[in-house]
Design a protein around this motif. Structure first.
Motif, PDB file in Angstrom:
ATOM      1  N   GLY A   2       0.802  -1.212   0.000  1.00 46.90           N
ATOM      2  CA  GLY A   2       0.000   0.000   0.000  1.00 46.90           C
ATOM      3  C   GLY A   2       0.837   1.265   0.000  1.00 46.90           C
ATOM      4  N   TYR A   3       2.139   1.116  -0.202  1.00 53.27           N
ATOM      5  CA  TYR A   3       3.048   2.263  -0.231  1.00 53.27           C
ATOM      6  C   TYR A   3       4.117   2.021  -1.294  1.00 53.27           C
ATOM      7  CZ  TYR A   3       6.234  -0.883   2.183  1.00 53.27           C
ATOM      8  OH  TYR A   3       7.025  -1.955   2.493  1.00 53.27           O
ATOM      9  N   SER A   4       4.826   3.066  -1.653  1.00 56.59           N
ATOM     10  CA  SER A   4       5.982   2.945  -2.542  1.00 56.59           C
ATOM     11  C   SER A   4       7.129   3.752  -1.963  1.00 56.59           C
ATOM     12  CB  SER A   4       5.643   3.436  -3.960  1.00 56.59           C
ATOM     13  OG  SER A   4       5.231   4.798  -3.932  1.00 56.59           O
ATOM     14  N   VAL A   5       8.346   3.392  -2.360  1.00 50.46           N
ATOM     15  CA  VAL A   5       9.551   4.030  -1.833  1.00 50.46           C
ATOM     16  C   VAL A   5      10.379   4.567  -2.996  1.00 50.46           C
ATOM     17  CG1 VAL A   5      11.697   3.675  -0.544  1.00 50.46           C
ATOM     18  CG2 VAL A   5       9.585   2.542   0.199  1.00 50.46           C
ATOM     19  N   THR A   6      10.862   5.787  -2.873  1.00 48.56           N
ATOM     20  CA  THR A   6      11.702   6.393  -3.900  1.00 48.56           C
ATOM     21  C   THR A   6      12.946   7.019  -3.279  1.00 48.56           C
ATOM     22  OG1 THR A   6      10.467   8.490  -3.756  1.00 48.56           O
ATOM     23  CG2 THR A   6       9.751   6.888  -5.422  1.00 48.56           C
ATOM     24  N   ILE A   7      13.893   7.322  -4.124  1.00 47.22           N
ATOM     25  CA  ILE A   7      15.137   7.980  -3.712  1.00 47.22           C
ATOM     26  C   ILE A   7      15.247   9.324  -4.417  1.00 47.22           C
ATOM     27  CG2 ILE A   7      17.673   7.833  -3.741  1.00 47.22           C
ATOM     28  CD1 ILE A   7      16.379   5.836  -1.846  1.00 47.22           C
ATOM     29  N   ASP A   8      15.458  10.384  -3.647  1.00 45.33           N
ATOM     30  CA  ASP A   8      15.705  11.729  -4.191  1.00 45.33           C
ATOM     31  C   ASP A   8      14.602  12.234  -5.118  1.00 45.33           C
ATOM     32  OD1 ASP A   8      18.071  12.022  -2.800  1.00 45.33           O
ATOM     33  OD2 ASP A   8      19.338  11.326  -4.449  1.00 45.33           O
ATOM     34  N   ARG A   9      13.398  11.734  -4.952  1.00 47.10           N
ATOM     35  CA  ARG A   9      12.287  12.222  -5.787  1.00 47.10           C
ATOM     36  C   ARG A   9      11.768  13.561  -5.285  1.00 47.10           C
ATOM     37  NH1 ARG A   9       6.527   9.030  -6.665  1.00 47.10           N
ATOM     38  NH2 ARG A   9       5.267  10.885  -7.117  1.00 47.10           N
ATOM     39  N   ASP A  10      11.781  13.763  -3.962  1.00 44.91           N
ATOM     40  CA  ASP A  10      11.245  15.014  -3.403  1.00 44.91           C
ATOM     41  C   ASP A  10      12.040  15.386  -2.155  1.00 44.91           C
ATOM     42  OD1 ASP A  10       9.769  17.214  -2.717  1.00 44.91           O
ATOM     43  OD2 ASP A  10       7.868  16.154  -2.433  1.00 44.91           O
ATOM     44  N   PHE A  11      13.294  15.778  -2.357  1.00 45.74           N
ATOM     45  CA  PHE A  11      14.146  16.137  -1.227  1.00 45.74           C
ATOM     46  C   PHE A  11      13.548  17.290  -0.436  1.00 45.74           C
ATOM     47  CE2 PHE A  11      17.586  18.398   0.867  1.00 45.74           C
ATOM     48  CZ  PHE A  11      18.297  17.374   1.463  1.00 45.74           C
ATOM     49  N   ALA A  12      13.095  18.330  -1.136  1.00 47.35           N
ATOM     50  CA  ALA A  12      12.525  19.493  -0.443  1.00 47.35           C
ATOM     51  C   ALA A  12      11.282  19.094   0.348  1.00 47.35           C
ATOM     52  CB  ALA A  12      12.196  20.594  -1.445  1.00 47.35           C
ATOM     53  N   GLY A  13      10.488  18.176  -0.199  1.00 41.99           N
ATOM     54  CA  GLY A  13       9.295  17.721   0.504  1.00 41.99           C
ATOM     55  C   GLY A  13       9.635  16.996   1.790  1.00 41.99           C
ATOM     56  N   VAL A  14      10.683  16.181   1.761  1.00 38.51           N
ATOM     57  CA  VAL A  14      11.114  15.491   2.976  1.00 38.51           C
ATOM     58  C   VAL A  14      11.662  16.490   3.983  1.00 38.51           C
ATOM     59  CG1 VAL A  14      12.762  13.832   3.928  1.00 38.51           C
ATOM     60  CG2 VAL A  14      11.545  13.302   1.811  1.00 38.51           C
ATOM     61  N   LEU A  15      12.477  17.405   3.516  1.00 38.94           N
ATOM     62  CA  LEU A  15      13.028  18.448   4.392  1.00 38.94           C
ATOM     63  C   LEU A  15      11.903  19.223   5.075  1.00 38.94           C
ATOM     64  CD1 LEU A  15      15.771  19.736   5.192  1.00 38.94           C
ATOM     65  CD2 LEU A  15      15.533  21.227   3.203  1.00 38.94           C
ATOM     66  N   ASP A  16      10.897  19.607   4.306  1.00 42.67           N
ATOM     67  CA  ASP A  16       9.790  20.380   4.874  1.00 42.67           C
ATOM     68  C   ASP A  16       8.915  19.508   5.770  1.00 42.67           C
ATOM     69  OD1 ASP A  16      10.720  22.600   3.557  1.00 42.67           O
ATOM     70  OD2 ASP A  16       9.356  22.386   1.851  1.00 42.67           O
ATOM     71  N   GLY A  17       8.792  18.223   5.443  1.00 39.55           N
ATOM     72  CA  GLY A  17       8.050  17.315   6.315  1.00 39.55           C
ATOM     73  C   GLY A  17       8.716  17.189   7.675  1.00 39.55           C
ATOM     74  N   CYS A  18      10.045  17.147   7.680  1.00 36.09           N
ATOM     75  CA  CYS A  18      10.788  17.058   8.940  1.00 36.09           C
ATOM     76  C   CYS A  18      10.653  18.340   9.762  1.00 36.09           C
ATOM     77  CB  CYS A  18      12.262  16.773   8.659  1.00 36.09           C
ATOM     78  SG  CYS A  18      12.592  15.132   7.955  1.00 36.09           S
ATOM     79  N   ALA A  19      10.513  19.468   9.084  1.00 40.27           N
ATOM     80  CA  ALA A  19      10.401  20.755   9.785  1.00 40.27           C
ATOM     81  C   ALA A  19       8.970  21.063  10.209  1.00 40.27           C
ATOM     82  CB  ALA A  19      10.922  21.876   8.891  1.00 40.27           C
ATOM     83  N   ASP A  20       8.021  20.281   9.720  1.00 42.98           N
ATOM     84  CA  ASP A  20       6.604  20.558   9.970  1.00 42.98           C
ATOM     85  C   ASP A  20       6.172  20.019  11.331  1.00 42.98           C
ATOM     86  OD1 ASP A  20       3.978  21.269   9.700  1.00 42.98           O
ATOM     87  OD2 ASP A  20       3.446  19.591   8.384  1.00 42.98           O
ATOM     88  N   ARG A  21       6.645  20.666  12.356  1.00 39.00           N
ATOM     89  CA  ARG A  21       6.291  20.300  13.731  1.00 39.00           C
ATOM     90  C   ARG A  21       6.375  21.554  14.596  1.00 39.00           C
ATOM     91  NH1 ARG A  21      11.152  16.043  14.263  1.00 39.00           N
ATOM     92  NH2 ARG A  21      10.275  15.561  12.202  1.00 39.00           N
ATOM     93  N   ALA A  22       5.816  21.471  15.786  1.00 35.19           N
ATOM     94  CA  ALA A  22       5.741  22.667  16.636  1.00 35.19           C
ATOM     95  C   ALA A  22       7.115  23.262  16.909  1.00 35.19           C
ATOM     96  CB  ALA A  22       5.039  22.331  17.948  1.00 35.19           C
ATOM     97  N   GLU A  23       8.090  22.406  17.235  1.00 36.19           N
ATOM     98  CA  GLU A  23       9.453  22.862  17.499  1.00 36.19           C
ATOM     99  C   GLU A  23      10.397  22.186  16.522  1.00 36.19           C
ATOM    100  OE1 GLU A  23      10.336  25.149  19.673  1.00 36.19           O
ATOM    101  OE2 GLU A  23       8.319  25.404  20.498  1.00 36.19           O
ATOM    102  N   THR A  24      11.191  22.967  15.834  1.00 33.95           N
ATOM    103  CA  THR A  24      12.149  22.401  14.885  1.00 33.95           C
ATOM    104  C   THR A  24      13.437  23.197  14.906  1.00 33.95           C
ATOM    105  OG1 THR A  24      12.544  21.804  12.556  1.00 33.95           O
ATOM    106  CG2 THR A  24      11.258  23.786  12.967  1.00 33.95           C
ATOM    107  N   TRP A  25      14.552  22.508  14.651  1.00 36.71           N
ATOM    108  CA  TRP A  25      15.848  23.173  14.556  1.00 36.71           C
ATOM    109  C   TRP A  25      16.168  23.538  13.109  1.00 36.71           C
ATOM    110  CZ3 TRP A  25      18.978  20.504  11.305  1.00 36.71           C
ATOM    111  CH2 TRP A  25      18.670  19.160  11.085  1.00 36.71           C
ATOM    112  N   ILE A  26      15.267  23.216  12.173  1.00 33.88           N
ATOM    113  CA  ILE A  26      15.506  23.475  10.748  1.00 33.88           C
ATOM    114  C   ILE A  26      15.070  24.906  10.432  1.00 33.88           C
ATOM    115  CG2 ILE A  26      15.033  22.745   8.384  1.00 33.88           C
ATOM    116  CD1 ILE A  26      14.437  19.942   9.485  1.00 33.88           C
TER     117      ILE A  26
END
Length: 210
Positions: free
Chosen positions: A58-82
């Motif tokens: 039910g999922y797929s895995v890719t490499i370097d398809r959306d680096f900015a999306g992953v970066l922004d997903g990691c920063a999308d929280r109440a407290e972030t160091w990014i």
């Protein structure tokens, strides 16, 4: 930028990494933990429940398809160091082929991922995120498999969390980390490689290594 991409890479090569206090902080500081989190590449643990989830699909895995999306997903929280500057630095490293992402998708929706920096045969895991149950665990399982297949020697997670510890991560003293780091950055490894394998392939190779 107060830190150039070249200085950032030099920091990684000597065992330090950058952080900001929060997303709007204009200052960046270097961190050199006394004890470092690492994932031994022969010690990653895929639990039975995670294996079942991976086989269910039910999922797929890719490499370097959306680096900015992953970066922004990691920063999308109440407290972030990014901060904005840190984001720009990693986007530049990605453009130079020195930072990579692994994405987990549900259809066209990005539901999880992890990104990090590569120097030689060292992978410096920076951050990961999950928008579905187990998405970050799936990302890590595929990431560890890719690092093994690509010849990496060191998977640095910076700190040890309960989440990472449950998957096989450990803490090592700073001196031991520096020893492993010096060895790894003198070697060669390949992150890009072939497309991600099937879930069964990842599970089987992990079982063989355990």
């Amino acid at each position: 930028m107060s830190i150039s991409p070249e200085l950032l890479l030099h920091g990684y090569s000597i065992g330090v990494f950058p952080m900001a206090e929060h997303r709007d902080d204009p200052e960046i500081f270097w961190v050199d933990p006394k004890r470092r989190g690492v994932v031994p590449l022969d010690g990653f643990h895929i639990s039975r429940s995670l294996a079942r989830r991976m086989r269910r699909g039910g999922y797929s895995v890719t490499i370097d398809r959306d680096f900015a999306g992953v970066l922004d997903g990691c920063a999308d929280r109440a407290e972030t160091w990014i901060s904005a500057e840190i984001r720009a630095l990693y986007l530049e490293l990605h453009a130079r082929g020195l930072a990579h992402s692994l994405e987990v998708w549900e259809g066209d929706a990005l539901i999880g991922g992890v990104y990090g920096v590569v120097l030689g045969a060292a992978f410096f895991g920076e951050s990961m995120f999950s928008r579905r149950t187990d998405a970050s665990k799936i990302a890590l399982a595929y990431l560890v498999d890719r690092l093994r297949q690509g010849g990496f020697q060191l998977f640095d997670t910076q700190f040890l969390t309960k989440h990472l510890a449950s998957l096989g991560a450990v803490e090592i003293p700073r001196a031991e980390y520096h020893r492993q780091l010096r060895r790894a950055i003198r070697m060669e490894a390949d992150f890009t490689g072939p497309p991600p394998p099937t879930a069964q392939g990842v599970i089987q190779r992990n079982t063989q290594m355990s």
